[in-house]
Design an enzyme around this catalytic site. Structure first.
Site, PDB file in Angstrom:
ATOM      1  N   ASP A 149     -12.092   0.514  43.496  1.00 38.71           N
ATOM      2  CA  ASP A 149     -11.559  -0.435  42.532  1.00 38.71           C
ATOM      3  C   ASP A 149     -10.033  -0.326  42.555  1.00 38.71           C
ATOM      4  O   ASP A 149      -9.493   0.783  42.510  1.00 38.71           O
ATOM      5  CB  ASP A 149     -12.070  -0.048  41.126  1.00 38.71           C
TER       6      ASP A 149
ATOM      7  N   ASP B   1      -9.400  -5.536  40.347  1.00 41.82           N
ATOM      8  CA  ASP B   1      -9.608  -5.771  38.919  1.00 41.82           C
ATOM      9  C   ASP B   1      -8.653  -6.841  38.385  1.00 41.82           C
ATOM     10  O   ASP B   1      -7.435  -6.743  38.595  1.00 41.82           O
ATOM     11  CB  ASP B   1      -9.358  -4.445  38.185  1.00 41.82           C
TER      12      ASP B   1
ATOM     13  N   GLU C  63     -11.739  -9.777  41.438  1.00 41.21           N
ATOM     14  CA  GLU C  63     -12.408 -10.099  40.188  1.00 41.21           C
ATOM     15  C   GLU C  63     -11.563 -11.240  39.623  1.00 41.21           C
ATOM     16  O   GLU C  63     -10.382 -11.043  39.323  1.00 41.21           O
ATOM     17  CB  GLU C  63     -12.414  -8.916  39.223  1.00 41.21           C
TER      18      GLU C  63
ATOM     19  N   HIS D  30     -21.105  -3.666  35.584  1.00 42.29           N
ATOM     20  CA  HIS D  30     -20.820  -2.787  34.440  1.00 42.29           C
ATOM     21  C   HIS D  30     -20.230  -3.540  33.244  1.00 42.29           C
ATOM     22  O   HIS D  30     -20.053  -2.945  32.185  1.00 42.29           O
ATOM     23  CB  HIS D  30     -19.846  -1.692  34.891  1.00 42.29           C
ATOM     24  N   ASP D  31     -19.905  -4.816  33.416  1.00 39.73           N
ATOM     25  CA  ASP D  31     -19.328  -5.607  32.322  1.00 39.73           C
ATOM     26  C   ASP D  31     -20.328  -6.575  31.699  1.00 39.73           C
ATOM     27  O   ASP D  31     -19.977  -7.314  30.775  1.00 39.73           O
ATOM     28  CB  ASP D  31     -18.146  -6.440  32.838  1.00 39.73           C
TER      29      ASP D  31
HETATM   30  C1  NOJ Z   1     -12.458  -5.772  34.322  1.00 39.66           C
HETATM   31  C2  NOJ Z   1     -13.269  -4.519  34.425  1.00 39.66           C
HETATM   32  O1  NOJ Z   1     -14.417  -4.780  35.179  1.00 39.66           O
HETATM   33  C3  NOJ Z   1     -13.549  -4.089  33.020  1.00 39.66           C
HETATM   34  O2  NOJ Z   1     -14.520  -3.077  32.951  1.00 39.66           O
HETATM   35  C4  NOJ Z   1     -12.247  -3.672  32.400  1.00 39.66           C
HETATM   36  O3  NOJ Z   1     -12.454  -3.351  31.044  1.00 39.66           O
HETATM   37  C5  NOJ Z   1     -11.191  -4.777  32.493  1.00 39.66           C
HETATM   38  N1  NOJ Z   1     -11.193  -5.442  33.762  1.00 39.66           N
HETATM   39  C6  NOJ Z   1      -9.812  -4.230  32.268  1.00 39.66           C
HETATM   40  O4  NOJ Z   1      -9.420  -3.450  33.362  1.00 39.66           O
END
Ligand code: NOJ
Length: 560
Positions: free
Chosen positions: A103, A205, A260, A333-334
């Site tokens: 990441d 990210d 992302e 994970h989000d």
């Molecule tokens: C996206 C990440 O996947 C998430 O877990 C994170 O909280 C935010 N970006 C901030 O970095």
């Protein structure tokens, strides 16, 4: 579609398996997953038939946002182990033919990063311009919305220098100032450091947010609140920076990159991933995740609207018909566990629904990103008590809702469906205490269903979701049509059925997915009859001439 005309790439043909290290396997009895835990499970990872592992952040971090707040980009988080462990992990993956993607979190750092400590110490510190500061004598800074802040304000007043600093995420995640060439050089050097170690790519990210207008103009009124995401993703120099990153770093290695991409849309995404522009390889969007989910993740009746889902996924596929490359994911994970979000986690349908969703991911065009634990049909834990949550997002939004006198019951019910911690509970390895994840108290509760849903049990059962997933990864390898073939949606308005063909050269593959508990009767068009079954998540397939029946959550892949 002709294979001869396609530019083949390893990252297009790969299946990516995402590991959230904190919840994968604890090896030293502190309740937290770690790198050695992953090393101990390398043979399991290999057995899945995946090609690439993406690890969520493993760098030093005070863990305000579970590693997305980095205090040292060149060191390993203490709880996760050491750099020697990382080197061993990387070598172990490579020995097994698996590539490793890390990441890259460079929109922001932790406020405990040395750069920020220096930056906040005085207005004339050499690191001052590494971050975004607004001197208080200029008045209140222009409105910026924060995702995780308890007050939703992205500017934090810092007494030491009588200035505000910018943080799109939590208050402990100050945003880096990419306008400063020194910041870009630091980041590019850090990327070289990891590529020289041998990693095979980065998942970037919120990379769409890195460029900010140096004057921070007020956004139009209609872009306030979470609608600012679209403005954040249109920073004036985003593409200059990514092109520079490609020139300075990426083009020197055979690696993959995936953005992302919050705020990316079908009409702009090619600016990121059109090969000719030399920026990134792939992007992942949020359009399907937004279906039926409103502000602060309050869920509405559209949550499982299949017609909308099909439309979104089909529109995104069409973008990459001639250029660029798509990605497909249903959870990470989000987001919630895919079987709860898109399928059905009731005892009667959980297994077929989970297999159906895996079938979808592995038969779509675009690189599949598969989240750990989905292969054993892990489902949302659905906490009743706010004190069980560890995620600052749910916790801060809960407090914000409380302060505003909002409906906390609605909030809690919605977060049972959508809260990020649902995907962060430990992997269920076996039926022993704590699911074999740890000998200590786990950092977050283990789902109590682990005695039924775990790797050890499913490994022995040829019909398990786990063994079905292994068949699917092999199927995708055996049929390049599933990777590169043209995608065509059938019955776009059908509310329960998602059906499509994948075709390349003279091969046509038909995918039929019943996203409902109902038995569906269908008549296949003439040119799609008499297929042979490549994979089926039920023991039988009812088919008489052109008439077929699909059981609840049945999924079938047929070669015509
Ligand atoms: C996206 C990440 O996947 C998430 O877990 C994170 O909280 C935010 N970006 C901030 O970095």
């Amino acid at each position: 579609m002709k294979l001869a005309n396609i530019k083949r790439e390893w990252w297009k043909e790969a299946v990516v398996y995402q590991i959230y290290p904190r919840s994968f396997q604890d090896s030293n009895g502190d309740g937290i997953g770690d790198l050695r835990g992953i090393i101990n499970r390398l043979d399991y990872i290999k057995s899945l038939g995946i090609d690439v592992v993406w690890l969520n952040p493993i760098y030093s971090s005070p863990n305000d946002d579970m590693g997305y707040d980095i205090s040292d980009y060149r060191n390993i988080m203490e709880e996760f182990g050491s750099m020697e462990d990382f080197d061993e992990l990387l070598a172990g993956m490579h020995q097994r033919g698996i590539k490793v993607v890390l990441d890259l979190v460079v929109n922001h750092t932790s406020d405990e990063h040395e750069w920020f400590k220096q930056s906040r110490s005085s207005r004339d510190n050499p690191y001052r311009d590494y971050y975004h500061w607004w001197p208080a004598e200029k008045g209140t800074p222009p409105t910026r919305w924060s995702f995780f802040d308890e007050q939703a304000n992205a500017w934090k007043f810092d007494e030491q220098t009588n200035s505000y600093y910018l943080h799109y995420f939590a208050v402990k995640q100050p945003d880096l100032n990419w306008e400063n060439p020194k910041v870009r050089a630091e980041i590019f050097n850090m990327m070289h450091y990891w590529f020289k170690k041998g990693i095979d790519g980065f998942r970037m990210d919120v990379i769409t947010f890195i460029s900010k207008h140096p004057d921070y103009p007020e956004f139009p009124k209609e872009c306030y609140g979470s609608k600012m995401i679209d403005m954040y993703a249109q920073g004036p120099k985003l593409h200059d920076y990514l092109h520079e990153m490609n020139r300075e770093v990426l083009q020197h290695y055979d690696v993959m990159t995936v953005a992302e991409g919050p705020g990316t849309h079908i009409d702009t995404v090619l600016d990121l991933v059109d090969e000719e522009r030399q920026e990134l390889n792939m992007n992942y969007h949020f359009d399907h995740q937004g279906i039926g989910v409103g502000e602060r993740y309050i869920v509405n009746h559209d949550f499982q609207n299949l017609v909308k889902f099909k439309r979104v996924m089909s529109e995104w596929d069409a973008v990459f018909e001639h250029k660029g490359w798509n990605t497909t994911y249903l959870g990470n994970h989000d987001f919630p566990r895919m079987v709860t979000r898109w399928g059905n986690d009731s005892p009667a349908y959980r297994v077929p629904a989970s297999k159906l969703l895996s079938t979808y991911l592995l038969t779509m065009r675009g690189t599949p990103y598969y989240y750990m634990g989905d292969e054993i049909a892990m489902a949302n834990i659905k906490f009743d008590d706010i004190n069980d949550y560890k995620d600052l997002m749910t916790i801060n939004w809960y407090h914000l809702t409380k302060q505003e006198g909002g409906d906390l019951d609605v909030f809690m019910e919605s977060h049972k469906l959508c809260g990020r911690d649902n995907a962060r509970t430990p992997i269920q390895w076996d039926a022993s205490k704590n699911a074999g994840f740890t000998t200590a108290t786990p950092w977050i509760k283990v789902n109590s269903d682990y005695t039924q849903f775990n790797v050890a049990t499913q490994d022995k059962d040829p019909e398990s979701p786990l063994n079905y997933f292994k068949k699917l990864t092999q199927l995708r390898k055996d049929h390049l049509t599933l990777v590169y073939g043209a995608y065509q949606l059938l019955w776009p308005d059908h509310k329960e059925l998602y059906a499509y063909t994948r075709s390349m050269d003279d091969i046509v593959i038909l995918v039929l997915l019943n996203f409902s508990v109902k038995t569906l009767a269908l008549e296949l068009p003439q040119d799609l009859q008499n297929g042979s079954v490549l994979i089926n998540n039920y023991p039988q397939f009812e088919c008489h001439g052109n008439k077929i029946k699909l059981q609840g959550y049945q999924s079938i892949v047929l070669q015509i």
